[in-house]
Design an enzyme around this catalytic site. Structure first.
Site, mmCIF file in Angstrom:
data_model
loop_
_atom_site.group_PDB
_atom_site.id
_atom_site.type_symbol
_atom_site.label_atom_id
_atom_site.label_comp_id
_atom_site.label_asym_id
_atom_site.label_seq_id
_atom_site.Cartn_x
_atom_site.Cartn_y
_atom_site.Cartn_z
ATOM 1 N N SER A 40 0.822 -1.218 0.000
ATOM 2 C CA SER A 40 0.000 0.000 0.000
ATOM 3 C C SER A 40 0.855 1.268 0.000
ATOM 4 O O SER A 40 2.026 1.260 0.388
ATOM 5 C CB SER A 40 -0.913 0.021 1.221
ATOM 6 O OG SER A 40 -1.559 -1.218 1.388
HETATM 7 N N1 SAH Z 1 -0.788 -3.876 3.779
HETATM 8 C C1 SAH Z 1 -0.270 -4.752 2.775
HETATM 9 C C2 SAH Z 1 -1.174 -4.670 1.573
HETATM 10 C C3 SAH Z 1 -1.306 -5.933 0.862
HETATM 11 S S1 SAH Z 1 -2.469 -5.915 -0.475
HETATM 12 C C4 SAH Z 1 1.133 -4.271 2.406
HETATM 13 O O1 SAH Z 1 1.450 -3.122 2.715
HETATM 14 O O2 SAH Z 1 1.915 -5.032 1.830
HETATM 15 C C5 SAH Z 1 -3.792 -6.830 0.219
HETATM 16 C C6 SAH Z 1 -3.496 -8.250 0.622
HETATM 17 O O3 SAH Z 1 -4.729 -8.841 1.031
HETATM 18 C C7 SAH Z 1 -2.973 -9.124 -0.509
HETATM 19 O O4 SAH Z 1 -1.753 -9.705 -0.121
HETATM 20 C C8 SAH Z 1 -4.063 -10.185 -0.685
HETATM 21 O O5 SAH Z 1 -3.560 -11.456 -1.049
HETATM 22 C C9 SAH Z 1 -4.687 -10.206 0.695
HETATM 23 N N2 SAH Z 1 -6.055 -10.746 0.761
HETATM 24 C C10 SAH Z 1 -7.066 -10.586 -0.110
HETATM 25 N N3 SAH Z 1 -8.163 -11.248 0.307
HETATM 26 C C11 SAH Z 1 -7.829 -11.826 1.498
HETATM 27 C C12 SAH Z 1 -8.530 -12.656 2.430
HETATM 28 N N4 SAH Z 1 -9.803 -13.010 2.263
HETATM 29 N N5 SAH Z 1 -7.867 -13.077 3.535
HETATM 30 C C13 SAH Z 1 -6.570 -12.737 3.740
HETATM 31 N N6 SAH Z 1 -5.854 -11.966 2.892
HETATM 32 C C14 SAH Z 1 -6.471 -11.516 1.794
#
Ligand code: SAH
Length: 216
Positions: A61
Site C-alpha cells: 500500500s
Molecule cells: N498492507 C499490505 C497490503 C497488501 S495488499 C502491504 O502493505 O503489503 C492486500 C493483501 O490482502 C494481498 O496480499 C491479498 O492477497 C490479501 N487478501 C485478499 N483477500 C484476502 C482474504 N480473504 N484473507 C486474507 N488476505 C487476503
C-alpha cells in the site's frame, strides 16, 4: 544512512506536511524500512509515496494511505489487533511497533511465508501468522481491540464486526472493486457499529467467503 535520509524525507514531505500528526505513527514510519518489503527491482522506489507491485497481482500500500489507516486506528501501545491481508508485511511491522499484539491473516501462501520470514528476521515477536480466508476473521484471538483490513471489501465482513471488542475500532476500505472509501467503524456498548466515512481509496480486492469472489 542513505535509506534513513530518504525515509526522513518521506515522513516529512509525504506524511507530516499532508496532515499526519500522530507522532507515534510518524516515528514508526522512520523506524521501519520500506525497502526491506518491496521486491528487489523496486528498491529505488521504496520511498516514493505510491503503491508498488508485489507478486501474484498484489500491492504494497501507499505510505500516506497506510498512515491514514494507522491514525484512524488510534493505537496507544497495548492493543490486540487483527490485520487482514498481510501482503508484504510492511503494515504488519508498523502495527507491531504501535500495538501490543498483532494477529495477521493472508490468503496467498507465498506472500504469507515471505512476510513471516521477513518479520521474524527483523526480530518481531508480537505477531501471529495465519494462512487462510481473513474475511471470516480469526476466532481464536477474538475479541480484538482493533481490526484493520488492507483489501477492498464490498461491505464490512460480518465475522469481523462480531470479533471486534466493545469500544473497538475497525478500519477498512469499503465500496466497489475499483474505488472505495476508508471506513472507521466503532463498536458501541450495545454491539452496533458507528461508522465514519473517510477518504476515497483504491485497494486490491478482499477475496473470500464474505468478500469478493475469486476470479480464477
Ligand atoms: N498492507 C499490505 C497490503 C497488501 S495488499 C502491504 O502493505 O503489503 C492486500 C493483501 O490482502 C494481498 O496480499 C491479498 O492477497 C490479501 N487478501 C485478499 N483477500 C484476502 C482474504 N480473504 N484473507 C486474507 N488476505 C487476503
Amino acid at each position: 544512512m542513505a535509506n534513513e535520509d530518504e525515509r526522513g524525507r518521506m515522513v516529512e514531505g509525504d506524511l507530516r506536511d499532508r496532515g499526519i500528526s500522530d507522532e507515534r505513527v510518524l516515528r514508526a514510519f522512520l523506524k521501519v524500512d520500506r525497502a526491506l518489503f518491496v521486491p528487489a527491482y523496486l528498491f529505488e522506489q521504496a520511498y516514493v509515496d505510491r503503491a508498488l507491485q508485489l507478486s501474484h497481482g498484489q500491492t504494497i500500500s501507499q505510505p500516506y494511505m497506510i498512515a491514514l489507516m494507522l491514525e484512524a486506528l488510534q493505537l496507544k501501545g497495548k492493543e490486540k489487533l487483527l490485520e487482514i491481508g498481510t501482503g508484504s508485511g510492511y503494515l504488519t511491522a508498523l502495527l507491531a511497533e504501535l500495538a501490543g499484539e498483532v494477529w495477521t491473516v493472508e490468503r496467498i501462501e507465498y506472500l504469507a511465508t515471505t512476510a513471516e520470514d521477513r518479520l521474524l528476521n527483523l526480530g518481531y515477536s508480537n505477531i501471529r501468522y495465519r494462512l487462510g480466508d481473513g474475511s471470516l476473521g480469526w476466532t481464536e484471538g477474538a475479541p480484538y481491540d482493533r481490526i484493520v483490513i488492507s483489501a477492498a471489501c464490498p461491505k464490512l465482513p460480518m465475522a469481523l464486526a462480531e470479533q471486534l471488542a466493545p469500544g473497538g475500532r475497525l478500519v477498512a476500505p469499503v465500496g466497489g472493486p475499483d474505488l472505495q472509501r476508508l471506513i472507521t467503524a466503532i463498536k458501541q456498548p450495545d454491539g452496533s457499529l458507528h461508522e465514519q466515512t473517510g477518504v476515497e481509496c483504491s485497494f486490491v480486492r478482499l477475496i473470500g467467503q464474505d468478500g469478493y469472489k475469486d476470479q480464477g
